[in-house]
Design an enzyme around this catalytic site. Structure first.
Site, short mmCIF file in Angstrom:
data_model
loop_
_atom_site.label_atom_id
_atom_site.label_comp_id
_atom_site.label_asym_id
_atom_site.label_seq_id
_atom_site.Cartn_x
_atom_site.Cartn_y
_atom_site.Cartn_z
N HIS A 175 39.81 45.56 -67.04
CA HIS A 175 40.00 47.24 -65.98
C HIS A 175 41.57 47.17 -65.67
CE1 HIS A 175 38.39 50.76 -64.75
NE2 HIS A 175 39.58 50.51 -63.58
N CYS A 176 41.94 48.11 -66.03
CA CYS A 176 43.17 48.69 -66.01
C CYS A 176 44.23 49.50 -65.11
CB CYS A 176 44.48 48.78 -67.08
SG CYS A 176 45.80 49.32 -66.39
#
Ligand code: ZN
Ligand code: ZN
Length: 332
Positions: free
Chosen positions: A156-157
């Site tokens: 998850h960025c």
């Protein structure tokens, strides 16, 4: 809670009752088809705004401190076009990475009817995600920020406020590539500007006062260097992940879950959309159309999870397995 060998509980795995599907009801408002994907996460939204602000800051310094005051028009026009084009592609890739569904598994599909409709055969298991009540296809993982299971989730960025998964990895790779390129381009221009202006009178070099000009350029240098290092490492890691057909999460779990991989070229083509063409670099052209999941995509072979036959499950393994219901049996 304890883990017991696979062959002891294969029978109960095949029973939909075991997965407690009665607790899973499809969400009351599934949302109209085609609604925009957007994660409402305060930290992610703030990081995405900071990303845009930093690109726009670089744009401001490059244009108003370096290129417009310059008297070398050819230099200014060529560099202006290249920098603006790359910055536009970086921001477009950012939007596409942020607003594209990374490959979310339908929420609440772990219903009794659905599990029964799969007609599991001996040796086949399904995995239910207890957090979002969905049946996890192979290579899907639950993201606690998106609150969904994401197919081929890499990580998850927060900078793109989204998961990087099957459907948006191309945009994420392009985003890191274009940010690395504009950072490098800005650093080269700052270098030339300093060289050029040390020889000449500062007042002819910039429309701002010399101290302001120096501060703006040093900040741009710092930003460019930081982002060049960060995004090129990220770009390299992503290309490596795609070529080895192994996501970041799978790399961490490799020791425990060996699996078959596709050829590297096939994996690259699937991520970027077909045979090599300029559209690979275009954030407006999508990767291959996401394939709808077939019945067999939900089902996994218990045999492929060889390590589950091992009764001595380590602490680490049980940690990883916490979200995979079919592995766990409560000792009530
Ligand atoms: Zn989930
Ligand atoms: Zn996520």
């Amino acid at each position: 809670m304890m883990l017991i060998p696979t062959h002891h509980f294969r029978d109960i795995e095949r029973k939909p009752e075991y997965l407690q599907p009665e607790k899973c009801v499809p969400p009351p408002h599934p949302g109209p088809v085609g609604t925009m994907w957007f994660i409402r996460d305060g930290c992610g939204i703030a990081c995405a705004i900071v990303t845009w602000f930093l690109v726009l800051y670089a744009e401001f310094v490059v244009l108003f401190v370096m290129l417009i005051p310059s008297r070398d028009y050819v230099y200014s026009i060529i560099n202006g076009i290249v920098f603006n084009l790359l910055a536009f592609l970086a921001l477009a890739s950012h939007c596409r990475a942020m607003l594209t569904d990374p490959g979310a598994v339908p929420k609440g599909n772990a219903t009794k009817e659905f599990i029964e409709s799969l007609q599991l055969k001996p040796g086949q298991v399904v995995y239910k995600c207890p957090k979002c009540c969905s049946i996890k296809p192979d290579r899907a993982h639950h993201c606690s920020v998106c609150k969904r299971c994401i197919r081929k989730m890499d990580h998850h960025c927060p900078w793109v406020n989204n998961c990087v998964g099957e459907n948006n990895q191309k945009y994420f790779v392009l985003f890191t590539m274009y940010i690395a390129l504009i950072s490098l381009h800005a650093l080269i221009m700052v270098g030339f500007h300093f060289l050029h202006c040390f020889e000449e009178d500062w007042t002819k070099c910039s429309s701002f006062s010399p101290p302001t000009t120096v501060i703006l350029l040093i900040l741009l240098c710092f930003e460019g260097l930081l982002f060049l290092i960060f995004t090129s490492v990220m770009f390299g890691t992503q290309v490596h992940s795609i070529c080895t057909d192994e996501t970041g999460i799978e790399r961490l779990k490799r020791k425990h879950q060996p699996r078959e991989r596709r050829g590297s070229w096939k994996s690259v083509k699937e991520t970027f959309g077909g045979d090599f063409s300029p559209s690979w670099l275009n954030p407006f052209s999508g990767p291959c159309d996401p394939k709808p999941l077939r019945d067999r995509d939900w089902v996994r072979q218990a045999a492929s999870l060889s390590d589950t036959d091992n009764t001595e499950t380590t602490e680490e393994q049980s940690e990883e397995r916490k979200d995979e219901d079919s592995m766990e049996v409560t000792d009530e």
